[in-house]
Write a protein that holds these residues in place. Structure first.
Motif, PDB file in Angstrom:
ATOM      1  N   ILE A   1     -23.241 -11.868  34.510  1.00 47.04           N
ATOM      2  CA  ILE A   1     -23.746 -10.808  33.641  1.00 47.04           C
ATOM      3  C   ILE A   1     -23.596  -9.454  34.327  1.00 47.04           C
ATOM      4  CG2 ILE A   1     -25.836  -9.904  32.532  1.00 47.04           C
ATOM      5  CD1 ILE A   1     -26.752 -12.803  32.171  1.00 47.04           C
ATOM      6  N   LYS A   2     -23.860  -9.425  35.634  1.00 47.55           N
ATOM      7  CA  LYS A   2     -23.731  -8.162  36.372  1.00 47.55           C
ATOM      8  C   LYS A   2     -22.307  -7.652  36.325  1.00 47.55           C
ATOM      9  CE  LYS A   2     -24.825  -5.978  40.776  1.00 47.55           C
ATOM     10  NZ  LYS A   2     -25.529  -6.122  42.070  1.00 47.55           N
ATOM     11  N   ALA A   3     -21.325  -8.548  36.531  1.00 46.16           N
ATOM     12  CA  ALA A   3     -19.920  -8.129  36.489  1.00 46.16           C
ATOM     13  C   ALA A   3     -19.553  -7.594  35.115  1.00 46.16           C
ATOM     14  CB  ALA A   3     -19.028  -9.309  36.862  1.00 46.16           C
ATOM     15  N   ALA A   4     -19.971  -8.303  34.065  1.00 46.94           N
ATOM     16  CA  ALA A   4     -19.647  -7.867  32.705  1.00 46.94           C
ATOM     17  C   ALA A   4     -20.273  -6.508  32.398  1.00 46.94           C
ATOM     18  CB  ALA A   4     -20.130  -8.917  31.702  1.00 46.94           C
ATOM     19  N   ASN A   5     -21.503  -6.289  32.840  1.00 51.40           N
ATOM     20  CA  ASN A   5     -22.166  -5.004  32.596  1.00 51.40           C
ATOM     21  C   ASN A   5     -21.430  -3.862  33.287  1.00 51.40           C
ATOM     22  OD1 ASN A   5     -24.153  -6.119  30.994  1.00 51.40           O
ATOM     23  ND2 ASN A   5     -25.635  -6.344  32.664  1.00 51.40           N
ATOM     24  N   ILE A   6     -21.016  -4.076  34.512  1.00 48.73           N
ATOM     25  CA  ILE A   6     -20.302  -3.036  35.255  1.00 48.73           C
ATOM     26  C   ILE A   6     -18.951  -2.743  34.602  1.00 48.73           C
ATOM     27  CG2 ILE A   6     -19.155  -2.504  37.447  1.00 48.73           C
ATOM     28  CD1 ILE A   6     -21.430  -4.076  38.827  1.00 48.73           C
ATOM     29  N   LEU A   7     -18.236  -3.799  34.208  1.00 44.69           N
ATOM     30  CA  LEU A   7     -16.930  -3.602  33.581  1.00 44.69           C
ATOM     31  C   LEU A   7     -17.045  -2.835  32.271  1.00 44.69           C
ATOM     32  CD1 LEU A   7     -15.285  -7.104  34.173  1.00 44.69           C
ATOM     33  CD2 LEU A   7     -14.797  -4.971  35.367  1.00 44.69           C
ATOM     34  N   GLY A   8     -18.195  -2.950  31.625  1.00 49.17           N
ATOM     35  CA  GLY A   8     -18.379  -2.260  30.360  1.00 49.17           C
ATOM     36  C   GLY A   8     -18.725  -0.795  30.485  1.00 49.17           C
ATOM     37  N   ARG A   9     -18.917  -0.303  31.723  1.00 49.47           N
ATOM     38  CA  ARG A   9     -19.305   1.107  31.862  1.00 49.47           C
ATOM     39  C   ARG A   9     -18.503   1.915  32.881  1.00 49.47           C
ATOM     40  NH1 ARG A   9     -22.417   1.320  36.491  1.00 49.47           N
ATOM     41  NH2 ARG A   9     -23.627  -0.556  37.039  1.00 49.47           N
ATOM     42  N   VAL A  10     -17.663   1.262  33.699  1.00 45.66           N
ATOM     43  CA  VAL A  10     -16.903   2.043  34.687  1.00 45.66           C
ATOM     44  C   VAL A  10     -15.857   2.911  34.008  1.00 45.66           C
ATOM     45  CG1 VAL A  10     -17.244   0.456  36.616  1.00 45.66           C
ATOM     46  CG2 VAL A  10     -15.322   0.100  35.041  1.00 45.66           C
ATOM     47  N   ASP A  11     -15.395   3.927  34.732  1.00 43.15           N
ATOM     48  CA  ASP A  11     -14.400   4.854  34.192  1.00 43.15           C
ATOM     49  C   ASP A  11     -12.991   4.276  34.220  1.00 43.15           C
ATOM     50  OD1 ASP A  11     -16.251   7.121  33.835  1.00 43.15           O
ATOM     51  OD2 ASP A  11     -16.368   7.065  36.018  1.00 43.15           O
ATOM     52  N   LEU A  12     -12.717   3.469  35.229  1.00 38.62           N
ATOM     53  CA  LEU A  12     -11.377   2.904  35.309  1.00 38.62           C
ATOM     54  C   LEU A  12     -11.392   1.547  35.988  1.00 38.62           C
ATOM     55  CD1 LEU A  12      -9.191   4.234  38.183  1.00 38.62           C
ATOM     56  CD2 LEU A  12     -11.520   5.040  37.936  1.00 38.62           C
ATOM     57  N   ILE A  13     -10.348   0.777  35.698  1.00 38.57           N
ATOM     58  CA  ILE A  13     -10.148  -0.545  36.259  1.00 38.57           C
ATOM     59  C   ILE A  13      -8.967  -0.491  37.211  1.00 38.57           C
ATOM     60  CG2 ILE A  13      -9.513  -2.941  35.752  1.00 38.57           C
ATOM     61  CD1 ILE A  13     -12.312  -2.194  34.831  1.00 38.57           C
ATOM     62  N   LEU A  14      -9.143  -1.053  38.389  1.00 37.27           N
ATOM     63  CA  LEU A  14      -8.071  -1.147  39.377  1.00 37.27           C
ATOM     64  C   LEU A  14      -7.559  -2.581  39.368  1.00 37.27           C
ATOM     65  CD1 LEU A  14      -9.937   0.775  42.202  1.00 37.27           C
ATOM     66  CD2 LEU A  14      -8.109   1.696  40.757  1.00 37.27           C
ATOM     67  N   ALA A  15      -6.303  -2.754  38.982  1.00 31.67           N
ATOM     68  CA  ALA A  15      -5.732  -4.093  38.842  1.00 31.67           C
ATOM     69  C   ALA A  15      -4.575  -4.257  39.815  1.00 31.67           C
ATOM     70  CB  ALA A  15      -5.253  -4.322  37.406  1.00 31.67           C
ATOM     71  N   ALA A  16      -4.733  -5.174  40.761  1.00 28.74           N
ATOM     72  CA  ALA A  16      -3.669  -5.428  41.732  1.00 28.74           C
ATOM     73  C   ALA A  16      -2.564  -6.257  41.088  1.00 28.74           C
ATOM     74  CB  ALA A  16      -4.229  -6.174  42.938  1.00 28.74           C
ATOM     75  N   SER A  17      -1.314  -5.955  41.456  1.00 29.11           N
ATOM     76  CA  SER A  17      -0.178  -6.720  40.953  1.00 29.11           C
ATOM     77  C   SER A  17       0.954  -6.625  41.959  1.00 29.11           C
ATOM     78  CB  SER A  17       0.284  -6.186  39.590  1.00 29.11           C
ATOM     79  OG  SER A  17       0.736  -4.845  39.703  1.00 29.11           O
ATOM     80  N   SER A  18       1.950  -7.470  41.772  1.00 26.15           N
ATOM     81  CA  SER A  18       3.131  -7.404  42.620  1.00 26.15           C
ATOM     82  C   SER A  18       3.901  -6.128  42.310  1.00 26.15           C
ATOM     83  CB  SER A  18       4.017  -8.628  42.359  1.00 26.15           C
ATOM     84  OG  SER A  18       5.297  -8.443  42.931  1.00 26.15           O
ATOM     85  N   THR A  19       4.602  -5.598  43.304  1.00 20.40           N
ATOM     86  CA  THR A  19       5.429  -4.415  43.069  1.00 20.40           C
ATOM     87  C   THR A  19       6.624  -4.736  42.177  1.00 20.40           C
ATOM     88  OG1 THR A  19       6.526  -4.901  45.183  1.00 20.40           O
ATOM     89  CG2 THR A  19       4.802  -3.221  45.197  1.00 20.40           C
ATOM     90  N   LYS A  20       6.876  -6.044  41.941  1.00 17.04           N
ATOM     91  CA  LYS A  20       8.016  -6.455  41.116  1.00 17.04           C
ATOM     92  C   LYS A  20       7.678  -6.501  39.627  1.00 17.04           C
ATOM     93  CE  LYS A  20      10.175  -9.202  44.778  1.00 17.04           C
ATOM     94  NZ  LYS A  20      10.668 -10.549  45.175  1.00 17.04           N
ATOM     95  N   ASN A  21       6.378  -6.502  39.280  1.00 13.74           N
ATOM     96  CA  ASN A  21       5.988  -6.511  37.872  1.00 13.74           C
ATOM     97  C   ASN A  21       4.562  -5.990  37.748  1.00 13.74           C
ATOM     98  OD1 ASN A  21       4.014  -8.815  38.062  1.00 13.74           O
ATOM     99  ND2 ASN A  21       5.880  -9.941  38.616  1.00 13.74           N
ATOM    100  N   ASP A  22       4.114  -5.829  36.502  1.00 17.24           N
ATOM    101  CA  ASP A  22       2.773  -5.292  36.249  1.00 17.24           C
ATOM    102  C   ASP A  22       1.783  -6.365  35.837  1.00 17.24           C
ATOM    103  OD1 ASP A  22       3.453  -2.681  36.828  1.00 17.24           O
ATOM    104  OD2 ASP A  22       4.049  -2.201  34.780  1.00 17.24           O
ATOM    105  N   ASP A  23       2.150  -7.625  36.009  1.00 21.28           N
ATOM    106  CA  ASP A  23       1.264  -8.711  35.586  1.00 21.28           C
ATOM    107  C   ASP A  23      -0.020  -8.712  36.408  1.00 21.28           C
ATOM    108  OD1 ASP A  23       3.245  -9.430  33.851  1.00 21.28           O
ATOM    109  OD2 ASP A  23       4.019 -11.068  35.081  1.00 21.28           O
ATOM    110  N   SER A  24      -1.128  -8.926  35.737  1.00 19.57           N
ATOM    111  CA  SER A  24      -2.423  -9.053  36.429  1.00 19.57           C
ATOM    112  C   SER A  24      -3.260 -10.067  35.677  1.00 19.57           C
ATOM    113  CB  SER A  24      -3.142  -7.707  36.497  1.00 19.57           C
ATOM    114  OG  SER A  24      -4.461  -7.901  36.996  1.00 19.57           O
TER     115      SER A  24
END
Length: 236
Positions: A20-43
């Protein structure tokens, strides 16, 4: 005012397994940082978290090279850490997504280490996540440890000899990233069957989820998201 960084564990694959804590934070942050390979944008972590995000939430992808060269990796960590610091300095709260738990074989651990070196006072909160092996244990009713038993967590990259030595001292064990050296792992388990019960699983919590209790039914070339549970505890 500086923004706040959250390291969010999104669990093994099922969006309903976020805390629940993770979901609450994700619902209010300004941006999401998503790690991916430099070869594609999959996350995959982003796909899991998406049901908990606001439609307008900005997503910044951090590219990391699939390399074992220490200098290449260090340069990538520093570049991405400085990008994160720039967002925080602009007052943006950000959530870095990671599969499973942020501090267990996770890219976030390296980012956090680099941030602490570059800017030690950066406000960071780590939100733990359910691991893939906990999800597999729950799905198969596998007791991971009881009484005075120990539980060893191992990476699949270890060679057969080292694996044998490690497992000799483990009542029960988890082998994560079993895809790396699976042929050797399977042969070792067949030769030294100390742990009487074995579960192989891949892509836990996803549409392609696969679970078996037979080493013979496990694929010869497992996917990246593969693991094994080895126990002496009687399964259901």
């Amino acid at each position: 005012m500086s923004g706040h960084l959250y390291g969010i564990g999104v669990g093994p694959g099922d969006p309903e397994l976020l805390t629940i804590k993770a979901a609450n934070i994700l619902g209010r942050v300004d941006l999401i940082l998503a790690a991916s390979s430099t070869k594609n944008d999959d996350s995959l972590a982003l796909d899991i978290a998406r049901p908990h995000l606001r439609p307008e939430t900005r997503v910044v992808r951090l590219g990391f090279p699939m390399s074992r060269d220490e200098h290449t990796l260090q340069a990538a960590w520093e570049e991405n850490a400085r990008l994160v610091l720039a967002e925080l300095d602009a007052g943006h709260d950000a959530a870095f997504l990671t599969l499973g738990d942020p501090l267990l074989y996770s890219t976030f651990a390296y980012l956090l280490r680099t941030l602490r070196r570059l800017a030690p006072e950066t406000p960071v909160t780590v939100v733990p996540g359910i691991t893939s092996f906990q999800a597999v244990a729950a799905a198969t009713e596998t007791v991971l440890a009881k009484g005075s038993q120990n539980l060893m967590v191992l990476p699949g990259i270890r060679d057969a000899g080292e694996l044998r030595r490690n497992l000799s001292g483990a009542d029960n064990a988890v082998i994560l990233k079993a895809y790396t050296n699976f042929a050797a792992i399977r042969e070792e388990l067949r030769m030294s069957p100390k742990h009487t019960h074995c579960v192989f699983a891949s892509k836990m919590g996803m549409k392609e989820q696969f679970i078996t209790r037979s080493l013979d039914e496990a694929p010869d070339s497992p996917t990246y998201l593969s693991l094994m549970l080895l126990t002496g505890n009687e399964p259901r």
